[in-house]
Design a protein around this motif. Structure first.
Motif, PDB file in Angstrom:
ATOM      1  N   VAL A 166       4.158   0.785   2.383  1.00 27.47           N
ATOM      2  CA  VAL A 166       3.053  -0.606   2.205  1.00 27.47           C
ATOM      3  C   VAL A 166       1.745  -0.011   1.482  1.00 27.47           C
ATOM      4  CG1 VAL A 166       3.754  -1.496   4.487  1.00 27.47           C
ATOM      5  CG2 VAL A 166       1.876  -0.258   4.434  1.00 27.47           C
ATOM      6  N   VAL A 167       1.263  -1.066   0.976  1.00 32.66           N
ATOM      7  CA  VAL A 167      -0.106  -0.788  -0.048  1.00 32.66           C
ATOM      8  C   VAL A 167      -1.343  -0.514   1.071  1.00 32.66           C
ATOM      9  CG1 VAL A 167      -1.728  -1.625  -1.670  1.00 32.66           C
ATOM     10  CG2 VAL A 167       0.823  -2.202  -1.914  1.00 32.66           C
ATOM     11  N   ALA A 168      -2.006   0.402   0.731  1.00 28.48           N
ATOM     12  CA  ALA A 168      -2.970   0.726   1.668  1.00 28.48           C
ATOM     13  C   ALA A 168      -4.029   1.116   1.032  1.00 28.48           C
ATOM     14  CB  ALA A 168      -2.567   1.920   2.807  1.00 28.48           C
ATOM     15  N   ALA A 169      -5.599   0.847   1.768  1.00 27.60           N
ATOM     16  CA  ALA A 169      -6.741   1.335   1.458  1.00 27.60           C
ATOM     17  C   ALA A 169      -7.582   1.595   2.333  1.00 27.60           C
ATOM     18  CB  ALA A 169      -7.370   0.254   0.193  1.00 27.60           C
ATOM     19  N   SER A 170      -8.856   2.242   1.885  1.00 30.09           N
ATOM     20  CA  SER A 170      -9.834   2.379   2.796  1.00 30.09           C
ATOM     21  C   SER A 170     -10.421   1.007   3.595  1.00 30.09           C
ATOM     22  CB  SER A 170     -11.023   2.968   2.365  1.00 30.09           C
ATOM     23  OG  SER A 170     -12.196   2.666   3.080  1.00 30.09           O
ATOM     24  N   ALA A 171     -10.361   1.081   4.919  1.00 28.39           N
ATOM     25  CA  ALA A 171     -10.804  -0.166   5.668  1.00 28.39           C
ATOM     26  C   ALA A 171     -12.086  -0.814   5.237  1.00 28.39           C
ATOM     27  CB  ALA A 171     -11.000   0.069   7.153  1.00 28.39           C
ATOM     28  N   ARG A 172     -12.632  -0.216   4.367  1.00 28.95           N
ATOM     29  CA  ARG A 172     -13.839  -0.898   3.821  1.00 28.95           C
ATOM     30  C   ARG A 172     -13.941  -1.262   2.415  1.00 28.95           C
ATOM     31  NH1 ARG A 172     -14.883   4.494   5.469  1.00 28.95           N
ATOM     32  NH2 ARG A 172     -15.278   5.322   3.415  1.00 28.95           N
ATOM     33  N   HIS A 173     -12.744  -1.251   2.093  1.00 25.94           N
ATOM     34  CA  HIS A 173     -12.444  -1.488   0.582  1.00 25.94           C
ATOM     35  C   HIS A 173     -12.777  -3.100   0.455  1.00 25.94           C
ATOM     36  CE1 HIS A 173     -10.534  -1.872  -3.480  1.00 25.94           C
ATOM     37  NE2 HIS A 173     -10.289  -0.796  -3.441  1.00 25.94           N
ATOM     38  N   GLU A 174     -13.278  -3.476  -1.010  1.00 29.67           N
ATOM     39  CA  GLU A 174     -13.748  -4.628  -1.079  1.00 29.67           C
ATOM     40  C   GLU A 174     -12.367  -5.781  -1.328  1.00 29.67           C
ATOM     41  OE1 GLU A 174     -13.895  -4.807  -6.237  1.00 29.67           O
ATOM     42  OE2 GLU A 174     -15.612  -3.626  -4.991  1.00 29.67           O
ATOM     43  N   LEU A 175     -11.395  -5.314  -1.183  1.00 30.91           N
ATOM     44  CA  LEU A 175     -10.363  -6.300  -1.162  1.00 30.91           C
ATOM     45  C   LEU A 175     -10.048  -7.111  -0.200  1.00 30.91           C
ATOM     46  CD1 LEU A 175      -7.483  -4.291  -3.243  1.00 30.91           C
ATOM     47  CD2 LEU A 175      -8.388  -6.382  -3.882  1.00 30.91           C
ATOM     48  N   PHE A 176     -10.516  -6.425   1.134  1.00 30.63           N
ATOM     49  CA  PHE A 176     -10.274  -6.946   2.341  1.00 30.63           C
ATOM     50  C   PHE A 176     -11.413  -8.212   2.557  1.00 30.63           C
ATOM     51  CE2 PHE A 176      -8.560  -2.581   2.843  1.00 30.63           C
ATOM     52  CZ  PHE A 176      -7.052  -3.034   3.389  1.00 30.63           C
ATOM     53  N   ARG A 177     -12.310  -8.557   1.560  1.00 31.57           N
ATOM     54  CA  ARG A 177     -13.255  -9.447   1.775  1.00 31.57           C
ATOM     55  C   ARG A 177     -12.500 -10.883   1.492  1.00 31.57           C
ATOM     56  NH1 ARG A 177     -17.891  -6.607  -2.011  1.00 31.57           N
ATOM     57  NH2 ARG A 177     -18.194  -5.012  -0.728  1.00 31.57           N
ATOM     58  N   GLY A 178     -11.236 -10.726   0.795  1.00 27.13           N
ATOM     59  CA  GLY A 178     -10.778 -12.090   0.546  1.00 27.13           C
ATOM     60  C   GLY A 178      -9.227 -11.766   0.978  1.00 27.13           C
ATOM     61  N   VAL A 179      -8.355 -12.606   0.125  1.00 28.46           N
ATOM     62  CA  VAL A 179      -7.101 -12.634   0.285  1.00 28.46           C
ATOM     63  C   VAL A 179      -6.355 -12.309  -1.012  1.00 28.46           C
ATOM     64  CG1 VAL A 179      -4.741 -13.780   0.786  1.00 28.46           C
ATOM     65  CG2 VAL A 179      -6.707 -14.805   1.860  1.00 28.46           C
ATOM     66  N   PRO A 180      -6.090 -10.900  -1.248  1.00 28.17           N
ATOM     67  CA  PRO A 180      -5.834 -10.509  -2.740  1.00 28.17           C
ATOM     68  C   PRO A 180      -4.350 -10.923  -3.195  1.00 28.17           C
ATOM     69  CG  PRO A 180      -5.619  -8.669  -1.086  1.00 28.17           C
ATOM     70  CD  PRO A 180      -6.288  -9.670  -0.306  1.00 28.17           C
ATOM     71  N   THR A 181      -4.028 -10.880  -4.160  1.00 23.73           N
ATOM     72  CA  THR A 181      -2.908 -11.233  -4.847  1.00 23.73           C
ATOM     73  C   THR A 181      -2.283 -10.041  -5.520  1.00 23.73           C
ATOM     74  OG1 THR A 181      -3.828 -11.909  -7.037  1.00 23.73           O
ATOM     75  CG2 THR A 181      -3.550 -13.597  -5.338  1.00 23.73           C
ATOM     76  N   LEU A 182      -1.180 -10.092  -6.004  1.00 20.10           N
ATOM     77  CA  LEU A 182      -0.637  -8.798  -6.687  1.00 20.10           C
ATOM     78  C   LEU A 182      -1.307  -8.437  -7.953  1.00 20.10           C
ATOM     79  CD1 LEU A 182       1.964  -6.753  -6.328  1.00 20.10           C
ATOM     80  CD2 LEU A 182       3.167  -8.479  -7.734  1.00 20.10           C
ATOM     81  N   LYS A 183      -1.706  -9.461  -8.499  1.00 16.59           N
ATOM     82  CA  LYS A 183      -2.363  -9.416  -9.691  1.00 16.59           C
ATOM     83  C   LYS A 183      -3.742  -8.767  -9.654  1.00 16.59           C
ATOM     84  CE  LYS A 183      -3.771 -11.848 -14.059  1.00 16.59           C
ATOM     85  NZ  LYS A 183      -3.844 -13.209 -14.806  1.00 16.59           N
ATOM     86  N   ASP A 184      -4.407  -9.203  -8.480  1.00 18.42           N
ATOM     87  CA  ASP A 184      -5.758  -8.497  -8.201  1.00 18.42           C
ATOM     88  C   ASP A 184      -5.395  -7.012  -8.181  1.00 18.42           C
ATOM     89  OD1 ASP A 184      -6.917 -11.015  -8.021  1.00 18.42           O
ATOM     90  OD2 ASP A 184      -6.380 -11.109  -5.949  1.00 18.42           O
ATOM     91  N   LEU A 185      -4.476  -6.358  -7.671  1.00 19.12           N
ATOM     92  CA  LEU A 185      -4.312  -5.244  -7.464  1.00 19.12           C
ATOM     93  C   LEU A 185      -4.361  -4.271  -8.747  1.00 19.12           C
ATOM     94  CD1 LEU A 185      -1.694  -4.642  -4.700  1.00 19.12           C
ATOM     95  CD2 LEU A 185      -4.138  -4.958  -4.492  1.00 19.12           C
ATOM     96  N   THR A 186      -3.984  -4.890  -9.908  1.00 21.44           N
ATOM     97  CA  THR A 186      -3.911  -4.219 -11.254  1.00 21.44           C
ATOM     98  C   THR A 186      -5.312  -3.860 -11.650  1.00 21.44           C
ATOM     99  OG1 THR A 186      -3.832  -6.361 -12.325  1.00 21.44           O
ATOM    100  CG2 THR A 186      -1.631  -5.686 -11.609  1.00 21.44           C
ATOM    101  N   ALA A 187      -6.241  -4.436 -10.959  1.00 22.67           N
ATOM    102  CA  ALA A 187      -7.692  -4.173 -11.516  1.00 22.67           C
ATOM    103  C   ALA A 187      -8.236  -2.705 -11.000  1.00 22.67           C
ATOM    104  CB  ALA A 187      -8.705  -5.306 -11.050  1.00 22.67           C
ATOM    105  N   TYR A 188      -7.429  -2.309  -9.730  1.00 23.62           N
ATOM    106  CA  TYR A 188      -7.802  -0.961  -9.230  1.00 23.62           C
ATOM    107  C   TYR A 188      -6.942   0.318  -9.529  1.00 23.62           C
ATOM    108  CZ  TYR A 188     -10.434  -4.269  -6.564  1.00 23.62           C
ATOM    109  OH  TYR A 188     -11.305  -5.411  -6.463  1.00 23.62           O
ATOM    110  N   ARG A 189      -7.618   1.392  -9.350  1.00 21.06           N
ATOM    111  CA  ARG A 189      -6.906   2.572  -9.562  1.00 21.06           C
ATOM    112  C   ARG A 189      -6.107   3.095  -8.405  1.00 21.06           C
ATOM    113  NH1 ARG A 189      -8.324   4.597 -14.592  1.00 21.06           N
ATOM    114  NH2 ARG A 189      -9.834   3.559 -15.637  1.00 21.06           N
ATOM    115  N   TRP A 190      -5.252   4.118  -8.358  1.00 18.89           N
ATOM    116  CA  TRP A 190      -4.370   4.322  -7.420  1.00 18.89           C
ATOM    117  C   TRP A 190      -4.187   5.935  -7.208  1.00 18.89           C
ATOM    118  CZ3 TRP A 190      -0.801   0.509  -4.973  1.00 18.89           C
ATOM    119  CH2 TRP A 190      -1.013  -0.672  -5.386  1.00 18.89           C
TER     120      TRP A 190
END
Length: 297
Positions: A166-190
């Motif tokens: 699965v896709v995972a991130a730090s629990a403090r990541h800003e993505l968890f402030r909303g309901v991210p879409t697949l397209k939203d993930l393209t703005a971040y580094r991996w």
């Protein structure tokens, strides 16, 4: 045919070079040459042919290698089975295992096995399937615990557990402030494994199918066990086993970004050679692995 000659033949076939085989076997080159000559006389066909500065197996040589390995396995298995008579749960088990299973599946199974059979000894080799499978085929390990793949002749596998990626991130990541879409993930580094790794290729193709840019990789690593720690300390995203996210060590630091289209379903299996002897201790370990179906929960 002499068993010693067959053992020498296997080493020469492995190195495709008499000189390197002599170093491995601590035998002289004339001794190995004589062994090959005896086998060729018994088979009635040449077993090697010149190839550049080395040698390679002929068609007859490839056939003999298959049977030579089978003979060696049978002799070794016979010794082990005879030795196990009356010993009960004891002996030595050689296991090849992928990193995720080594971290989460092996420890509880080993703890239970040693509680019931304190005389058993284990040797573990942690690696990826590409490196473990040749070791299983050659008899260097008895069992392989890894991700499920296409069935192959000569191997028998048993499913142990589901292990979603699965896709995972730090629990403090800003993505968890909303309901991210697949397209939203393209703005971040991996932080990901290199191309060619099954999970990396699957993830890249998931973005390709939706006509989105592939993940922008800032950190690339072959060390799977480093990724959970890395993303817990950074704003990077990663694609890791769900069990790493739920693990006690970092459960509070990591969170899964739930996306059905980015959940890779895979299974962990235990594999052994179809015709190989499994000691009672090895069979018990397989049963304990199978009882630990926790990776999907």
């Amino acid at each position: 045919m002499d068993l010693r000659d067959l053992r020498y033949f296997e080493a020469i076939a492995e190195f495709e070079h008499l000189g390197r085989a002599t170093e491995r076997l601590h035998r002289t080159q004339p001794a190995l040459t004589s062994a090959v000559r005896r086998l060729e006389e018994a088979c009635g066909a040449p077993l090697f042919e010149k190839a550049g500065r080395g040698i390679r197996l002929t068609a007859a040589g490839r056939v003999l290698l298959k049977w030579a390995q089978r003979v060696r396995f049978d002799v070794e298995d016979a010794k082990r089975e005879i030795g196990d008579i009356g010993r009960g749960l004891s002996g030595h088990i050689r296991i090849g295992i992928v990193p995720t299973a080594a971290q989460f599946l092996l420890p509880p199974a080993a703890r239970q096995l040693m509680a019931r059979a304190p005389a058993v000894t284990l040797r573990t080799v942690v690696g990826l399937i590409d490196s473990l499978k040749p070791m299983l085929r050659s008899g260097e390990i008895d069992l392989m615990v890894g991700t499920e793949s296409a069935e192959e002749d000569g191997f028998v596998s048993q499913v142990l557990a589901e292990d979603p990626i699965v896709v995972a991130a730090s629990a403090r990541h800003e993505l968890f402030r909303g309901v991210p879409t697949l397209k939203d993930l393209t703005a971040y580094r991996w932080a990901l494994q290199p191309p060619g790794a099954p999970t990396r290729d699957w993830l890249d193709h998931a973005f390709d199918r939706r006509h989105l840019p592939r993940p922008r990789v800032q950190v690339e690593s072959t060390m799977l066990l480093m990724l959970p720690t890395l993303i817990a300390e950074t704003g990077l995203l990663s694609f890791i086993s769900r069990h790493h996210v739920a693990g006690k060590q970092r459960g509070a630091q990591l969170r899964e970004i739930p996306m059905k289209e980015l959940t890779m379903r895979r299974r962990l299996v235990v594999t052994h050679r179809a015709s190989s002897y499994l000691s009672p201790a090895a069979e018990r370990l397989i049963a304990l692995f199978a009882a630990s179906r926790k990776l999907a929960h």
